[in-house]
Design a protein around this motif. Structure first.
Motif, PDB file in Angstrom:
ATOM      1  N   THR A 301      29.195 -19.227  29.539  1.00 52.15           N
ATOM      2  CA  THR A 301      28.501 -20.510  29.328  1.00 52.15           C
ATOM      3  C   THR A 301      27.254 -20.298  28.471  1.00 52.15           C
ATOM      4  N   LEU A 302      26.532 -19.218  28.768  1.00 46.83           N
ATOM      5  CA  LEU A 302      25.324 -18.910  27.984  1.00 46.83           C
ATOM      6  C   LEU A 302      25.692 -18.702  26.505  1.00 46.83           C
ATOM      7  N   ILE A 303      26.700 -17.878  26.263  1.00 50.23           N
ATOM      8  CA  ILE A 303      27.098 -17.568  24.880  1.00 50.23           C
ATOM      9  C   ILE A 303      27.559 -18.850  24.171  1.00 50.23           C
ATOM     10  N   ASP A 304      28.358 -19.637  24.891  1.00 49.94           N
ATOM     11  CA  ASP A 304      28.902 -20.854  24.306  1.00 49.94           C
ATOM     12  C   ASP A 304      27.794 -21.836  23.942  1.00 49.94           C
ATOM     13  N   ASN A 305      26.794 -21.910  24.809  1.00 48.08           N
ATOM     14  CA  ASN A 305      25.647 -22.780  24.588  1.00 48.08           C
ATOM     15  C   ASN A 305      24.875 -22.383  23.335  1.00 48.08           C
ATOM     16  N   ILE A 306      24.631 -21.081  23.208  1.00 51.04           N
ATOM     17  CA  ILE A 306      23.897 -20.565  22.035  1.00 51.04           C
ATOM     18  C   ILE A 306      24.700 -20.884  20.780  1.00 51.04           C
ATOM     19  N   LEU A 307      25.985 -20.620  20.843  1.00 51.65           N
ATOM     20  CA  LEU A 307      26.855 -20.823  19.689  1.00 51.65           C
ATOM     21  C   LEU A 307      26.899 -22.306  19.275  1.00 51.65           C
ATOM     22  N   GLY A 308      26.961 -23.182  20.261  1.00 47.65           N
ATOM     23  CA  GLY A 308      27.018 -24.620  19.977  1.00 47.65           C
ATOM     24  C   GLY A 308      25.791 -25.089  19.215  1.00 47.65           C
ATOM     25  N   TYR A 309      24.624 -24.633  19.651  1.00 46.40           N
ATOM     26  CA  TYR A 309      23.398 -25.025  18.947  1.00 46.40           C
ATOM     27  C   TYR A 309      23.353 -24.425  17.539  1.00 46.40           C
ATOM     28  N   ILE A 310      23.807 -23.172  17.416  1.00 46.11           N
ATOM     29  CA  ILE A 310      23.802 -22.552  16.082  1.00 46.11           C
ATOM     30  C   ILE A 310      24.704 -23.374  15.148  1.00 46.11           C
ATOM     31  N   GLY A 311      25.869 -23.786  15.670  1.00 38.89           N
ATOM     32  CA  GLY A 311      26.786 -24.590  14.850  1.00 38.89           C
ATOM     33  C   GLY A 311      26.140 -25.897  14.425  1.00 38.89           C
ATOM     34  N   MET A 312      25.465 -26.546  15.347  1.00 33.79           N
ATOM     35  CA  MET A 312      24.792 -27.814  15.035  1.00 33.79           C
ATOM     36  C   MET A 312      23.729 -27.582  13.951  1.00 33.79           C
ATOM     37  N   TYR A 313      23.004 -26.463  14.106  1.00 29.36           N
ATOM     38  CA  TYR A 313      21.896 -26.208  13.175  1.00 29.36           C
ATOM     39  C   TYR A 313      22.386 -25.785  11.793  1.00 29.36           C
ATOM     40  N   ILE A 314      23.561 -25.140  11.751  1.00 32.02           N
ATOM     41  CA  ILE A 314      24.134 -24.817  10.440  1.00 32.02           C
ATOM     42  C   ILE A 314      24.430 -26.136   9.708  1.00 32.02           C
ATOM     43  N   ALA A 315      24.904 -27.131  10.465  1.00 30.19           N
ATOM     44  CA  ALA A 315      25.169 -28.446   9.854  1.00 30.19           C
ATOM     45  C   ALA A 315      23.859 -29.075   9.358  1.00 30.19           C
ATOM     46  N   TYR A 316      22.799 -29.008  10.163  1.00 26.36           N
ATOM     47  CA  TYR A 316      21.500 -29.581   9.736  1.00 26.36           C
ATOM     48  C   TYR A 316      20.950 -28.859   8.502  1.00 26.36           C
ATOM     49  N   LEU A 317      21.133 -27.530   8.490  1.00 24.68           N
ATOM     50  CA  LEU A 317      20.558 -26.725   7.388  1.00 24.68           C
ATOM     51  C   LEU A 317      21.443 -26.741   6.144  1.00 24.68           C
ATOM     52  N   GLY A 318      22.697 -27.174   6.310  1.00 22.97           N
ATOM     53  CA  GLY A 318      23.633 -27.144   5.181  1.00 22.97           C
ATOM     54  C   GLY A 318      24.071 -25.726   4.844  1.00 22.97           C
ATOM     55  N   GLY A 319      24.150 -24.864   5.867  1.00 21.75           N
ATOM     56  CA  GLY A 319      24.561 -23.463   5.661  1.00 21.75           C
ATOM     57  C   GLY A 319      23.571 -22.548   6.344  1.00 21.75           C
ATOM     58  N   LEU A 320      23.743 -21.264   6.157  1.00 14.39           N
ATOM     59  CA  LEU A 320      22.868 -20.303   6.843  1.00 14.39           C
ATOM     60  C   LEU A 320      22.669 -19.058   5.987  1.00 14.39           C
TER      61      LEU A 320
END
Ligand code: AMP
Length: 393
Positions: A301-320
């Protein structure tokens, strides 16, 4: 050259660093900490850059008394000639409500911190008590607060707004603020030096208290914590994001008050509550390896949570361009880093497994990885000291 005393306070803990700041040069001349402030007996330790160290135990009733103790030691150690030799004390203060940035501790600041204390009940009272007692005992001393919300002032309104009646935001300040600002700011500044062309950076501050921040051109554009420090990522003891409409049912089933349910959600949830093992990830990982299914679910759950936010933020940033791990878990858990990063392989991100398993700070991705990955120690106090100095100038 300025002498600045930076304080980082917890409910029963007191940490300080004495900085000498000369333009861009910042030197920690001494540091110290106290455990069990307010207990019958508190333990303290002190060390100077010149190699003088001392420790002891005595009753230290509150954080103001802790300041007096170290002020005295610093004078005896020759690092301060007296109170007038100190340019300011600076606080890594938490919630300033409508006030953010670096501000003089005055009546307005104290009143606003008191107003938003219900949003930071574990933190604001400690800082308020220290500020008031130092004001009373050393009225001539300049006190400055750098709020943990400050770095997030650049997040767009559409991302700091909850879908609640508009008047709540305007009248009560019910909005997302974000915290751990000094840590995310330190990493943003460090990444500017380490990889100047990295415009899109995600910082994962994972520790006893965790948050993730999306940084575009050195500025925060999203972060996981909201109006309070309780929201966002699933934490060691905290639930993180949760469904408020479950509260009435929980109060009925547990036959307890709203405060009791909130206490469970903030102190006995997260890794601890879900695993039933510990709030320490090391022990939860060990239990998971030993076949404990609840512990395995907590880690997943911890890993999935971190990953979910990273995915959302990649969308906000337009890449990484760069992904950074810091905090006790971010720095020390190769398992968390590798499990998160393996899911990001679609970006062309590749961890160097030797570097990831090692103990050295720095880049831990392969030379041909399309996204760089870093393991960096944060330094929140230095950011507070830099901002206090800029404000004094
Ligand atoms: P912090 O609050 O940033 O000091 O982080 C403290 C947390 O880091 C503790 O709760 C531990 O669970 C976690 N931690 C420290 N070392 C490790 C490790 N080697 N593996 C996993 N978690 C760790």
């Amino acid at each position: 050259m300025k002498k600045i005393f930076i304080m980082n306070l917890g409910t029963t803990s007191f940490k300080f660093k004495l900085y000498h700041v000369d333009g861009e040069n910042m030197d920690v001349r001494a540091s110290g900490e106290i455990e069990s402030v307010g207990a019958e007996m508190s333990r303290w330790q002190y060390a100077s850059a010149d190699g003088h160290s001392q420790s002891g135990a005595c009753p230290i009733p509150d954080h103001g008394a802790g300041f007096t103790l170290f002020l005295d030691i610093l004078q005896r150690d020759g690092l301060l000639t007296g109170l007038q030799d100190l340019n300011a004390v600076g606080y890594k203060a938490v919630h300033g409500g409508s006030l953010s940035g670096t501000r003089l501790v005055d009546d307005e600041l104290i009143a606003e911190m008191e107003r938003v204390t219900p949003l930071a009940p574990a933190h604001n009272p400690i800082y308020l008590s220290a500020m008031k007692s130092i004001r009373r005992d050393y009225p001539e001393l300049t006190q400055v607060a750098r709020f943990e919300t400050s770095f997030h002032a650049t997040i767009p309104d559409c991302r700091t707004t909850y879908g609640v009646p508009y008047a709540w935001r305007e009248e009560f300040g019910i909005r997302k603020y974000g915290f751990h600002g000094s840590s995310h700011e330190y990493i943003a500044r460090t990444m500017k030096k380490l990889q100047p062309d990295a415009r899109r950076v995600i910082t994962c501050h994972l520790g006893g208290s965790s948050s993730i921040c999306a940084i575009l051109d050195g500025k925060s554009i999203a972060t996981t914590m909201g109006a309070t420090l309780q929201s966002g990522l699933f934490n060691n003891n905290r639930v993180g994001d949760f469904e408020p409409f479950c509260l009435p049912m929980l109060m009925e089933k547990l036959n307890c008050s709203m405060e009791d349910v909130l206490a469970i959600l903030s102190k006995q949830s997260g890794l601890l509550g879900l695993s039933g093992v510990s709030n320490d990830l090391r022990l939860v990982l060990e239990a998971a390896e030993g076949g404990n299914a609840q512990a395995q679910l907590a880690v997943d759950t911890l890993i999935d949570n971190i990953l979910g936010y990273i995915g959302m933020y990649i969308a906000y940033l337009g890449g990484l361009d760069a992904l950074v791990f810091t905090g006790g878990i971010g720095l020390n858990s190769d398992v968390v880093r590798s499990r998160v990063c393996e899911k990001l392989a679609y970006l062309g991100l590749a961890l160097d497994s030797d570097a990831n398993n090692g103990r050295t700070d720095g880049c831990i991705s392969t030379a041909d990885s399309k996204v760089s990955v870093w393991r960096l120690k944060t330094d929140e106090e230095s950011i507070v000291a830099q901002n206090v100095c800029s404000m004094l100038q």
